[in-house]
Design a protein around this motif. Structure first.
Motif, PDB file in Angstrom:
ATOM      1  N   ASP A 152     -13.886 -25.120 -34.440  1.00 37.83           N
ATOM      2  CA  ASP A 152     -14.590 -25.032 -33.162  1.00 37.83           C
ATOM      3  C   ASP A 152     -13.801 -25.716 -32.059  1.00 37.83           C
ATOM      4  N   LEU A 153     -13.434 -26.955 -32.315  1.00 38.02           N
ATOM      5  CA  LEU A 153     -12.864 -27.775 -31.260  1.00 38.02           C
ATOM      6  C   LEU A 153     -11.377 -27.594 -31.108  1.00 38.02           C
ATOM      7  N   TYR A 154     -10.696 -27.301 -32.181  1.00 39.71           N
ATOM      8  CA  TYR A 154      -9.256 -27.406 -32.132  1.00 39.71           C
ATOM      9  C   TYR A 154      -8.523 -26.079 -32.209  1.00 39.71           C
ATOM     10  N   SER A 155      -9.241 -24.975 -31.999  1.00 40.11           N
ATOM     11  CA  SER A 155      -8.545 -23.710 -31.860  1.00 40.11           C
ATOM     12  C   SER A 155      -7.800 -23.707 -30.541  1.00 40.11           C
ATOM     13  N   ARG A 184      -7.974 -26.551 -23.296  1.00 40.90           N
ATOM     14  CA  ARG A 184      -6.896 -26.718 -22.321  1.00 40.90           C
ATOM     15  C   ARG A 184      -7.423 -27.000 -20.919  1.00 40.90           C
ATOM     16  N   ASN A 185      -8.695 -26.690 -20.679  1.00 42.94           N
ATOM     17  CA  ASN A 185      -9.256 -26.887 -19.343  1.00 42.94           C
ATOM     18  C   ASN A 185     -10.093 -28.162 -19.258  1.00 42.94           C
ATOM     19  N   LEU A 186      -9.918 -29.084 -20.203  1.00 46.09           N
ATOM     20  CA  LEU A 186     -10.587 -30.371 -20.108  1.00 46.09           C
ATOM     21  C   LEU A 186      -9.811 -31.282 -19.167  1.00 46.09           C
ATOM     22  N   ALA A 187     -10.526 -31.998 -18.324  1.00 44.75           N
ATOM     23  CA  ALA A 187      -9.892 -32.937 -17.399  1.00 44.75           C
ATOM     24  C   ALA A 187     -10.699 -34.227 -17.389  1.00 44.75           C
ATOM     25  N   TYR A 188     -10.009 -35.347 -17.269  1.00 46.03           N
ATOM     26  CA  TYR A 188     -10.689 -36.637 -17.271  1.00 46.03           C
ATOM     27  C   TYR A 188     -11.176 -36.963 -15.866  1.00 46.03           C
ATOM     28  N   ASN A 189     -12.467 -37.279 -15.758  1.00 48.74           N
ATOM     29  CA  ASN A 189     -13.058 -37.642 -14.476  1.00 48.74           C
ATOM     30  C   ASN A 189     -13.041 -39.169 -14.357  1.00 48.74           C
ATOM     31  N   ASN A 190     -12.174 -39.675 -13.503  1.00 47.80           N
ATOM     32  CA  ASN A 190     -12.023 -41.121 -13.372  1.00 47.80           C
ATOM     33  C   ASN A 190     -13.275 -41.796 -12.827  1.00 47.80           C
ATOM     34  N   LYS A 191     -14.075 -41.054 -12.076  1.00 47.34           N
ATOM     35  CA  LYS A 191     -15.277 -41.630 -11.493  1.00 47.34           C
ATOM     36  C   LYS A 191     -16.364 -41.841 -12.538  1.00 47.34           C
ATOM     37  N   SER A 192     -16.566 -40.855 -13.407  1.00 50.05           N
ATOM     38  CA  SER A 192     -17.634 -40.942 -14.406  1.00 50.05           C
ATOM     39  C   SER A 192     -17.133 -41.354 -15.779  1.00 50.05           C
ATOM     40  N   ASP A 193     -15.794 -41.412 -15.966  1.00 53.22           N
ATOM     41  CA  ASP A 193     -15.191 -41.820 -17.241  1.00 53.22           C
ATOM     42  C   ASP A 193     -15.570 -40.900 -18.398  1.00 53.22           C
ATOM     43  N   ASP A 204      -7.301 -31.049 -47.613  1.00 52.50           N
ATOM     44  CA  ASP A 204      -6.350 -30.416 -46.688  1.00 52.50           C
ATOM     45  C   ASP A 204      -6.979 -30.222 -45.317  1.00 52.50           C
ATOM     46  N   LYS A 205      -8.263 -29.857 -45.294  1.00 51.95           N
ATOM     47  CA  LYS A 205      -8.951 -29.686 -44.008  1.00 51.95           C
ATOM     48  C   LYS A 205      -9.098 -31.017 -43.281  1.00 51.95           C
ATOM     49  N   ASP A 206      -9.365 -32.084 -44.042  1.00 49.74           N
ATOM     50  CA  ASP A 206      -9.444 -33.411 -43.433  1.00 49.74           C
ATOM     51  C   ASP A 206      -8.123 -33.773 -42.754  1.00 49.74           C
ATOM     52  N   ILE A 207      -7.039 -33.531 -43.461  1.00 53.24           N
ATOM     53  CA  ILE A 207      -5.716 -33.861 -42.925  1.00 53.24           C
ATOM     54  C   ILE A 207      -5.416 -33.036 -41.684  1.00 53.24           C
ATOM     55  N   GLN A 208      -5.736 -31.752 -41.750  1.00 49.07           N
ATOM     56  CA  GLN A 208      -5.518 -30.884 -40.594  1.00 49.07           C
ATOM     57  C   GLN A 208      -6.338 -31.366 -39.399  1.00 49.07           C
ATOM     58  N   ALA A 209      -7.593 -31.774 -39.650  1.00 51.60           N
ATOM     59  CA  ALA A 209      -8.454 -32.244 -38.570  1.00 51.60           C
ATOM     60  C   ALA A 209      -7.932 -33.547 -37.966  1.00 51.60           C
ATOM     61  N   LEU A 210      -7.468 -34.460 -38.798  1.00 46.17           N
ATOM     62  CA  LEU A 210      -6.921 -35.718 -38.290  1.00 46.17           C
ATOM     63  C   LEU A 210      -5.695 -35.472 -37.421  1.00 46.17           C
ATOM     64  N   ASP A 257      -5.846 -34.456 -29.369  1.00 47.60           N
ATOM     65  CA  ASP A 257      -7.039 -34.316 -28.549  1.00 47.60           C
ATOM     66  C   ASP A 257      -7.048 -35.401 -27.480  1.00 47.60           C
ATOM     67  N   PRO A 258      -7.283 -35.042 -26.210  1.00 51.35           N
ATOM     68  CA  PRO A 258      -7.255 -36.050 -25.143  1.00 51.35           C
ATOM     69  C   PRO A 258      -8.280 -37.153 -25.313  1.00 51.35           C
ATOM     70  N   ARG A 259      -9.360 -36.878 -26.021  1.00 51.27           N
ATOM     71  CA  ARG A 259     -10.388 -37.897 -26.188  1.00 51.27           C
ATOM     72  C   ARG A 259      -9.995 -38.972 -27.194  1.00 51.27           C
ATOM     73  N   PHE A 260      -8.989 -38.692 -28.003  1.00 48.83           N
ATOM     74  CA  PHE A 260      -8.503 -39.686 -28.966  1.00 48.83           C
ATOM     75  C   PHE A 260      -7.124 -40.214 -28.577  1.00 48.83           C
ATOM     76  N   ASP A 261      -6.754 -40.004 -27.341  1.00 49.42           N
ATOM     77  CA  ASP A 261      -5.423 -40.393 -26.878  1.00 49.42           C
ATOM     78  C   ASP A 261      -5.417 -41.849 -26.414  1.00 49.42           C
ATOM     79  N   THR A 262      -5.644 -42.762 -27.365  1.00 44.06           N
ATOM     80  CA  THR A 262      -5.594 -44.191 -27.088  1.00 44.06           C
ATOM     81  C   THR A 262      -4.806 -44.875 -28.204  1.00 44.06           C
TER      82      THR A 262
END
Length: 468
Positions: free
Chosen positions: A50-53, A144-153, A404-410, A416-421
């Motif tokens: 769902d999320l990572y196609s 690809r169309n996700l953008a970070y909103n600095n105002k609302s975080d 294998d699916k776990d590894i692919q998901a990780l 993923d931009p939400r885990f980019d820390t």
């Protein structure tokens, strides 16, 4: 419009309403798209595909999307779009002021929803009147169309847009369905104080002739479209989920508007151990008072029951929220309301696997499919409590091998931009290195009280939520 990228489709082959064909779902890409399910809770982050196609949630030209509004120049189109955008913002502000003027919160919400739906149809009339081909413009719902909103975080949709236009026959059918659904929601739901599930709505359209839907995925998308177009949550339209909501247990008193009138409920003293069941529309809840120092959102029912049995909510003045796996919209919205309106810090406690990390991300950052509602549902201040991959190592917990699916998901989460820390990259890379995952209940191997006497107090102190 300036700064916007418009997805276009100049294919004139869309000349037939799919609901009139022998196989009405043949042209519907949602049949092959795992992100469209019958689950009404919009839990689009739970499955890896769902999320990572790399593609969109659906082929955007399948609904009659078109790049051209009229036959005029680009400058003329920009002027039209700018004027319509300014008018839409003005109408939204007016509707919000009218809603807030009502002492009866539910009545104000209903008036607001009706006005927003009427504005959709009136916009089509205005376009006809000014010689513009009827159309609506929406953000492209893709990773690809996700953008970070600095105002609302939180993560929201970016500048890539798609347009649904009556320039194609198929697009015209979609706009026809938009008006039919809007009329139904106003006349049957809002005026009569009734409600329907997404599944019921699909069957209701069977008698709508050219406006009937060929598959439930199509009617589900229509409700999502209306949320985006009207800037209104579907709960305001009285669209209910199929399943019961999650539960909370803790030191907070709320006032709920019911068919029998208002009820005041203390979510420790006035309920059983099962907790207070969250209603599908939490906008009608009022917070009376509370003694809470924290909110802990818990993935599994077993751990939720363990914390209640061990008296964690009483000892630490904690509101416990059972997420029931991937949290429903009402659950995410209630967590956000308690955090923003009452200032109560939030921690999310899940299993230690890639699918559970996405449960956390849906609470903290929102989901792709409902990114248009992130500012209403996401709680960017929510902290990840655990179970961390580093906990697996430190506490020598019982584990299972990563599939294998776990590894692919990780690996997908690493992009993923939400885990980019730095924190998430360290934890995910550690989990890939050890090749293990663990459940919350693995703490029971240290004793039934270990999680409440040792792990949670230590971890909450590390996060600064609990004072040492």
């Amino acid at each position: 419009m300036a700064g916007k990228k418009r997805l276009t489709d100049n294919d004139a082959s869309f000349n037939e309403d799919p609901s009139l064909t022998e196989d009405s779902s043949a042209d519907d890409p949602s049949d092959d798209d795992p992100s469209f399910t019958d689950d009404p809770s919009d839990d689009d982050l739970y499955f890896e595909d769902d999320l990572y196609s790399d593609g969109d949630f659906y082929e955007e030209d399948s609904d009659g999307l078109s790049g051209a509004v009229s036959g005029g120049s680009d400058d003329a189109e920009d002027l039209i779009e700018d004027r319509e955008s300014e008018d839409a913002e003005r109408k939204l502000e007016e509707a919000e002021k009218e809603r807030d003027s009502y002492a009866d919160k539910k009545k104000g919400n209903d008036v607001f929803a009706e006005r927003r739906l009427r504005d959709v149809v009136l916009r089509f009339y205005d376009q006809f009147d000014t010689g513009v081909v009827p159309h609506v413009v929406m953000p492209s719902r893709t990773k690809r169309n996700l953008a970070y909103n600095n105002k609302s975080d939180v993560w929201v949709y970016g500048d890539v847009e798609s347009e649904r236009s009556a320039k194609t026959v198929k697009g015209a059918y979609q706009l026809l369905k938009t008006t039919y659904v809007s009329e139904f929601l106003i006349n049957e739901h809002l005026k009569n104080n009734r409600g329907s599930t997404l599944r019921e709505l699909y069957y209701i359209t069977e008698g709508w002739g050219y406006a009937k839907f060929g598959a439930q995925s199509e009617s589900d998308r229509m409700i999502e479209d209306l949320e985006i177009i009207t800037s209104t949550q579907r709960e305001y339209f009285h669209i209910r989920p199929e399943e019961d909501g999650a539960t909370i247990h803790g030191p907070i008193r709320i006032r709920e508007q019911t068919k029998r009138g208002p009820r005041v409920i203390h979510c420790q003293e006035d309920i059983g151990e099962g907790g207070y069941q969250i209603p599908f529309n939490v906008e009608n809840l009022e917070f009376v008072d509370h003694d809470a120092q924290m909110i802990i959102a818990i993935e599994t029912g077993g751990m939720y029951a363990r914390l209640i049995e061990n008296g964690f909510d009483e000892e630490y003045n904690a509101i416990l929220v059972h997420l029931k796996g991937q949290p429903a919209r009402a659950t995410r919205r209630l967590i956000r309301r308690m955090n923003t309106e009452l200032g109560i810090p939030v921690a999310v406690f899940t299993d230690g696997d890639p699918w559970s990390y996405r449960i956390y991300s849906s609470v903290a950052y929102g989901s792709i499919k409902s990114a248009h509602l992130s500012e209403y549902m996401a709680t960017p201040e929510a902290r990840f409590l655990g179970l961390q991959p580093s906990d697996i190592v430190e506490y020598e917990l019982a584990t299972d091998k990563l599939t294998d699916k776990d590894i692919q998901a990780l690996r997908s989460e690493l992009t993923d931009p939400r885990f980019d820390t730095p924190y998430w990259k360290e934890q995910i890379n550690l989990q890939l290195e050890i090749g293990k995952k663990a459940e919350q209940q693995a703490f029971a191997g240290k004793g039934l009280d270990f999680v409440t006497d040792a792990y949670l107090p230590t971890r909450l102190a590390d996060l600064g939520i609990l004072k040492r």
